[in-house]
Scaffold this motif. Structure first.
Motif, short mmCIF file in Angstrom:
data_model
loop_
_atom_site.label_atom_id
_atom_site.label_comp_id
_atom_site.label_asym_id
_atom_site.label_seq_id
_atom_site.Cartn_x
_atom_site.Cartn_y
_atom_site.Cartn_z
N LYS A 95 0.84 -1.20 0.00
CA LYS A 95 0.00 0.00 0.00
C LYS A 95 0.87 1.26 0.00
O LYS A 95 1.99 1.24 0.50
N GLU A 96 0.33 2.32 -0.55
CA GLU A 96 1.03 3.61 -0.52
C GLU A 96 0.62 4.35 0.74
O GLU A 96 -0.57 4.55 1.00
N VAL A 97 1.61 4.74 1.54
CA VAL A 97 1.33 5.42 2.80
C VAL A 97 1.90 6.84 2.77
O VAL A 97 2.85 7.14 2.05
N THR A 98 1.26 7.68 3.55
CA THR A 98 1.74 9.04 3.76
C THR A 98 2.04 9.19 5.24
O THR A 98 1.22 8.83 6.09
N ALA A 99 3.23 9.69 5.56
CA ALA A 99 3.64 9.82 6.96
C ALA A 99 4.40 11.12 7.14
O ALA A 99 5.02 11.64 6.20
N TRP A 113 6.63 13.68 -2.61
CA TRP A 113 6.32 14.15 -1.26
C TRP A 113 4.91 14.72 -1.25
O TRP A 113 4.41 15.19 -2.27
N ALA A 114 4.29 14.70 -0.08
CA ALA A 114 3.02 15.39 0.12
C ALA A 114 3.31 16.63 0.96
O ALA A 114 4.26 16.66 1.75
N TYR A 115 2.48 17.66 0.79
CA TYR A 115 2.65 18.87 1.60
C TYR A 115 1.29 19.45 1.93
O TYR A 115 0.27 19.10 1.33
N THR A 185 5.50 19.01 5.36
CA THR A 185 5.77 18.01 4.34
C THR A 185 5.59 16.61 4.91
O THR A 185 5.71 16.38 6.12
N SER A 186 5.31 15.66 4.03
CA SER A 186 5.11 14.27 4.43
C SER A 186 5.78 13.35 3.43
O SER A 186 5.92 13.68 2.25
N THR A 187 6.21 12.20 3.94
CA THR A 187 6.81 11.17 3.11
C THR A 187 5.72 10.33 2.45
O THR A 187 4.74 9.97 3.10
N VAL A 188 5.89 10.03 1.18
CA VAL A 188 4.93 9.21 0.45
C VAL A 188 5.68 8.07 -0.22
O VAL A 188 6.73 8.28 -0.84
N GLY A 189 5.18 6.85 -0.06
CA GLY A 189 5.83 5.72 -0.71
C GLY A 189 5.08 4.43 -0.46
O GLY A 189 4.12 4.38 0.31
N VAL A 205 9.72 1.89 3.69
CA VAL A 205 9.24 2.57 2.48
C VAL A 205 10.47 3.01 1.70
O VAL A 205 11.15 3.97 2.08
N GLY A 206 10.78 2.29 0.64
CA GLY A 206 12.01 2.57 -0.07
C GLY A 206 13.19 2.29 0.84
O GLY A 206 13.35 1.21 1.39
N SER A 207 14.03 3.31 1.06
CA SER A 207 15.16 3.20 1.99
C SER A 207 14.84 3.84 3.33
O SER A 207 15.72 3.93 4.19
N SER A 208 13.61 4.27 3.52
CA SER A 208 13.21 4.95 4.75
C SER A 208 12.50 4.00 5.70
O SER A 208 11.88 3.02 5.28
N LYS A 209 12.62 4.28 6.99
CA LYS A 209 11.93 3.55 8.04
C LYS A 209 10.90 4.47 8.68
O LYS A 209 11.24 5.56 9.13
N ILE A 210 9.65 4.02 8.73
CA ILE A 210 8.55 4.86 9.23
C ILE A 210 7.82 4.11 10.34
O ILE A 210 7.45 2.95 10.17
N ARG A 211 7.62 4.79 11.46
CA ARG A 211 6.84 4.19 12.54
C ARG A 211 5.37 4.13 12.14
O ARG A 211 4.85 5.03 11.47
#
Length: 228
Positions: A95-99, A113-115, A185-189, A205-211
């Motif tokens: 799924k695509e998440v926004t954080a 990115w989302a903003y 701004t928010s991360t999207v992936g 998410v990609g190379s990122s780690k999101i709680r």
């Protein structure tokens, strides 16, 4: 010869301490009843036992047993809740998440990115940096108040295509009066994995780690990325 089970071996029931405690209480209760029955059989008819004493002991045994049962039920509920949280987290894969965040992974010629702008920004500057903190791209323009998406094609301000990796974005906005406009701004992936090793599930998410608690939106990925 009977062999006793080894305590703490793999596959141990998580409710074993409570089960053992209940078994101990049951054994003690049976012993108490046997002693009480023997005392009643051999008591002096002229000086009978005080029934208040063994009545209070019966009440204490019952109270402890009920508490142990309550603890077992709570442990079962906690285990069920943890299993449910893991199941929910696994459902995020694909799924695509926004954080909340500023990072995004550039891959296959795109990073998104989302903003969310608190107000109209007549003068907004977008700055993208690589993992080393070097500015690789910047542009200026205007933003409307509210949410939006920014898609970067991976081409730097120097006209060169940048390598895949993690990049960060900052958006500074000002209104017509020159006052600062807050732009979050928010991360999207797309989630590719979930890590359960910590107290809270961590999404990859990609190379990122999101709680998991930082996720603000989830949706099925679209074939066409959002436009700038």
């Amino acid at each position: 010869m009977a062999v006793s089970p080894i305590a703490g071996s793999s596959g141990t029931n998580p409710n074993a301490p409570a089960v053992a405690s209940r078994a101990g209480i049951a054994d003690n209760f049976d012993t108490f009843l046997n002693i009480l029955t023997t005392q009643l059989k051999n008591q002096n008819p002229l000086d009978p036992m005080d029934t208040n004493q063994f009545t209070q002991q019966l009440v204490q045994f019952t109270g402890v047993e009920q508490q142990l049962k309550s603890n077992t039920y709570l442990e079962a509920l906690m285990n069920a809740s943890q299993s449910s949280n893991k199941t929910d987290a696994v459902s995020y894969i694909g799924k695509e998440v926004t954080a909340s965040g500023t990072t995004a992974t550039l891959k296959a010629g795109g990073a998104s990115w989302a903003y969310n702008a608190a107000a109209n920004a007549s003068d907004a500057k977008v700055t993208i940096k690589n993992a080393a903190g070097q500015v690789v791209y910047s542009e200026s323009g205007s933003l409307n108040a509210g949410p939006g998406n920014f898609l970067w094609d991976g081409v730097g301000s120097d006209g060169q295509t940048k390598p895949d990796g993690v990049y960060t974005i900052t958006i500074d906005g000002k209104n017509l009066n020159g006052a600062n406009v807050a732009v979050n701004t928010s991360t999207v992936g797309v989630v590719s994995a979930v890590d359960f090793s910590g107290a809270e599930p961590i999404l990859t998410v990609g190379s990122s780690k999101i709680r998991l608690s930082d996720v603000t939106a989830v949706k099925i990925p679209t074939a066409t990325p959002p436009t700038t």
